[in-house]
Design a protein around this motif. Sequence first.
Motif, PDB file in Angstrom:
ATOM      1  N   LEU A 107       0.816  -1.215   0.000  1.00 14.17           N
ATOM      2  CA  LEU A 107       0.000   0.000   0.000  1.00 14.17           C
ATOM      3  C   LEU A 107       0.852   1.269   0.000  1.00 14.17           C
ATOM      4  N   ASP A 108       2.078   1.166   0.484  1.00 14.25           N
ATOM      5  CA  ASP A 108       2.958   2.349   0.488  1.00 14.25           C
ATOM      6  C   ASP A 108       3.273   2.816  -0.930  1.00 14.25           C
ATOM      7  N   ASN A 109       3.233   1.885  -1.894  1.00 12.46           N
ATOM      8  CA  ASN A 109       3.562   2.246  -3.273  1.00 12.46           C
ATOM      9  C   ASN A 109       2.339   2.642  -4.103  1.00 12.46           C
ATOM     10  N   VAL A 110       1.128   2.487  -3.529  1.00 14.94           N
ATOM     11  CA  VAL A 110      -0.090   2.800  -4.276  1.00 14.94           C
ATOM     12  C   VAL A 110      -0.155   4.264  -4.720  1.00 14.94           C
ATOM     13  N   PRO A 111       0.198   5.224  -3.891  1.00 14.21           N
ATOM     14  CA  PRO A 111       0.039   6.639  -4.311  1.00 14.21           C
ATOM     15  C   PRO A 111       0.891   7.033  -5.503  1.00 14.21           C
ATOM     16  N   TYR A 112       1.969   6.329  -5.773  1.00 13.83           N
ATOM     17  CA  TYR A 112       2.871   6.727  -6.852  1.00 13.83           C
ATOM     18  C   TYR A 112       2.252   6.410  -8.215  1.00 13.83           C
ATOM     19  N   ALA A 113       2.484   7.274  -9.167  1.00 11.35           N
ATOM     20  CA  ALA A 113       1.931   7.124 -10.514  1.00 11.35           C
ATOM     21  C   ALA A 113       2.594   5.956 -11.234  1.00 11.35           C
ATOM     22  N   PRO A 114       1.915   5.384 -12.232  1.00  9.69           N
ATOM     23  CA  PRO A 114       2.513   4.266 -12.984  1.00  9.69           C
ATOM     24  C   PRO A 114       3.758   4.712 -13.736  1.00  9.69           C
ATOM     25  N   THR A 115       4.688   3.841 -13.915  1.00  6.57           N
ATOM     26  CA  THR A 115       5.964   4.147 -14.555  1.00  6.57           C
ATOM     27  C   THR A 115       5.854   4.138 -16.074  1.00  6.57           C
ATOM     28  N   GLN A 116       5.174   3.143 -16.620  1.00  4.04           N
ATOM     29  CA  GLN A 116       5.167   2.953 -18.074  1.00  4.04           C
ATOM     30  C   GLN A 116       3.764   2.995 -18.654  1.00  4.04           C
ATOM     31  N   GLY A 117       2.822   2.453 -17.972  1.00  2.64           N
ATOM     32  CA  GLY A 117       1.488   2.325 -18.536  1.00  2.64           C
ATOM     33  C   GLY A 117       0.536   3.421 -18.106  1.00  2.64           C
ATOM     34  N   ARG A 118      -0.748   3.206 -18.435  1.00  2.00           N
ATOM     35  CA  ARG A 118      -1.798   4.162 -18.122  1.00  2.00           C
ATOM     36  C   ARG A 118      -2.319   3.948 -16.703  1.00  2.00           C
TER      37      ARG A 118
END
Length: 700
Positions: A107-118
């Motif tokens: 869950l800590d990584n959920v707020p970050y935007a996707p790296t490659q996709g939509r």
Amino acid sequence: MYQVLARKYRPRNFIELVGQNHVSRALTSALERGRLHHAYLFTGTRGVGKTTIARILAKCLNCETGVTYTPCEVCATCTAVNEGRFIDLIEIDAASRTKVEDTRELLDNVPYAPTQGRFKVYLIDEVHMLSTHSFNALLKTLEEPPEHVKFLFATTDPQKLPITVISRCLQFTLRPLAVDEITEHLTHILHKEEIQAEQDAIWQIAESAQGSLRDALSLTDQAIAYGQGAIQHQDVKEMLGLIDRTIIYDLILAIHQNQKQRVSELLMQFRQQALDVSLVLDQLISTLHELALLQYLPDLSLKYSAEINKKIMQLSQLISAQDLQLYYQVACKGRADLQLAVTQEQGFEMCVLRLLAFRPLQPNEVLVSAPEVQQPAAQIAVQASVQNMQPQGDEYQAPAEPVAEIQSQLSSQNPEPSSDDFLDEPMLELAEPNSPISPDQIVFDPTSEDALFDLDESNDDINILPDSADQLEASSDDFLFDEIAPLNDVFDTETAKSQDNIAVVDQAEDVFLSPEQMPIESVHVEVAPVKVIEKPVLELEPPSLEETQVAVKTVSTQDSGLMPQEILRLSPQQLEGDWTVDKWEYWFRNSTLSPAVQELAQQGVMTGQIDGESLFHIPPQYEQLLNQLRHALEQALKTEWPNTHFQVKYAEVETTTPYNMQNERKQRAYARASELLHAEAAVKDILQNFDAEIQNIQLK
């Protein structure tokens, strides 16, 4: 490097997806209209496509051509998803990451935007394995995740999920695939792989997969290796340890026909082959279900070979519905009891023996059960046998002498019985050592009307026995007539002490059998003295005994000099040209139709052309039964005459029916048998010397 079939042919879009049309339709519609939910839950058994659908959905959400239900399969995103290296598709195995710390890290990584996709897609497989604390930690984020996050859950056990998690997801339940769908898909794959395979073997693999396409593909890989590059039916059966279906059919047929020797041979075969009896019993239960289903859906498509399909159809027509229900219940109970037996083999064999021992009692069957007793000399039962009266085609064998030795039976009795003997012991027949009637016997008349139909009151005038007002017709070679003296008196114990007042009392009710309840094998005559007895306690059904005796003792001139079996014999008919009632009766009584269908056939008449337009006339009250049995009757006609066009007309039959003709023959045969017995010198002597009367005449 070789890639297993389950991975090589994993669907990559919704078009390639096998089955699960309800899921693909909902998802493609949502993708087309842009109505995307933030959490999806896919449930179902193993190998039905949960993870596959989740990956296809992730590809559709991130395809470089836009959100679509038909990904391009050529862009970098589609290629990365197919190869399992797309960075924004995070696949998590919940079975190995059950702790709450693992969930918090995710869950800590959920707020970050996707790296490659939509979208950043979290695919959590076997989500039901997460701990309660992990679910609680996930709830808030699952309810209101960032717009760029999608949760895809897959589980085989949704009951273990908290309702709070389920309520936050769109749930899709994937069904097990049908055998037809798996068979078609396997055939397509094997054709691409250029591998020879027998259709029966493919069908067997599909059935063994139990709805799982992944299991079917794994079994196919195994079968290719086992068969050295080809898939053979026999190899598949050996590989899976399956039972040859023909053995199961033979076992069911032997049980139904009470062939004990054949059943014992099959049980020995199971022992010698060291088969898994639980699988044998499972196959037996499945076959019984299939037979029962075919009786109500005769057009059900079967996927076996032509030979097996034919045997299944024959069995479904041969065994009655109630027998199948009993067999199924006994087999299911035996399956549950396997674990309770000392060994599984013992439990299976006892289940088969139980199937052999029990069957439903037909409405027109009577259980004849009476204890063997030593009778007083005054109660003499004379049994005169008329053997070989069963018809053999159009010929009959001559009967044996109808009267037995009287003096030998007299010498075997007690010389001076007391009156108390009559109070305690019912009067019984003294059966011959080889008599076909056992102390416990179920007698079945396959063409008795009682098996299916209620009595038509218009036919009451042709019944000739006191207790036959509710009895209907038997076949020409299989019935029984009784002449029963009414029990209108009670025995007085005070006056019974006098030898002058000895009387016959306490007739066992279950030995009174109607004309339609026993096959013709012998003639049993009960002769006993009858004296004045005072109080009436039981009255039999009308008509009276006097009326019955007048009816049965009237022998027409045309029957003089004939034996009963000759009266009963049907005249041979040339089955060609137009139908007549004689041709119709001759055909169906000599056909292989089941007893139930023959019972129905005798209630109507056939008109029209043999091997052409045939119209069956039958009263309206039989419409519902004919709807159930029509297929068997029509199939039998078309088997013998392929050009038959069978139709039914429901109306009152104005002409005579085979049922009425048969009853008339029975009355004549019974009257002739009674005349022959009364003409015997030995019988006359008994009647005169013992002041007796003939109480019971049985034609077998």
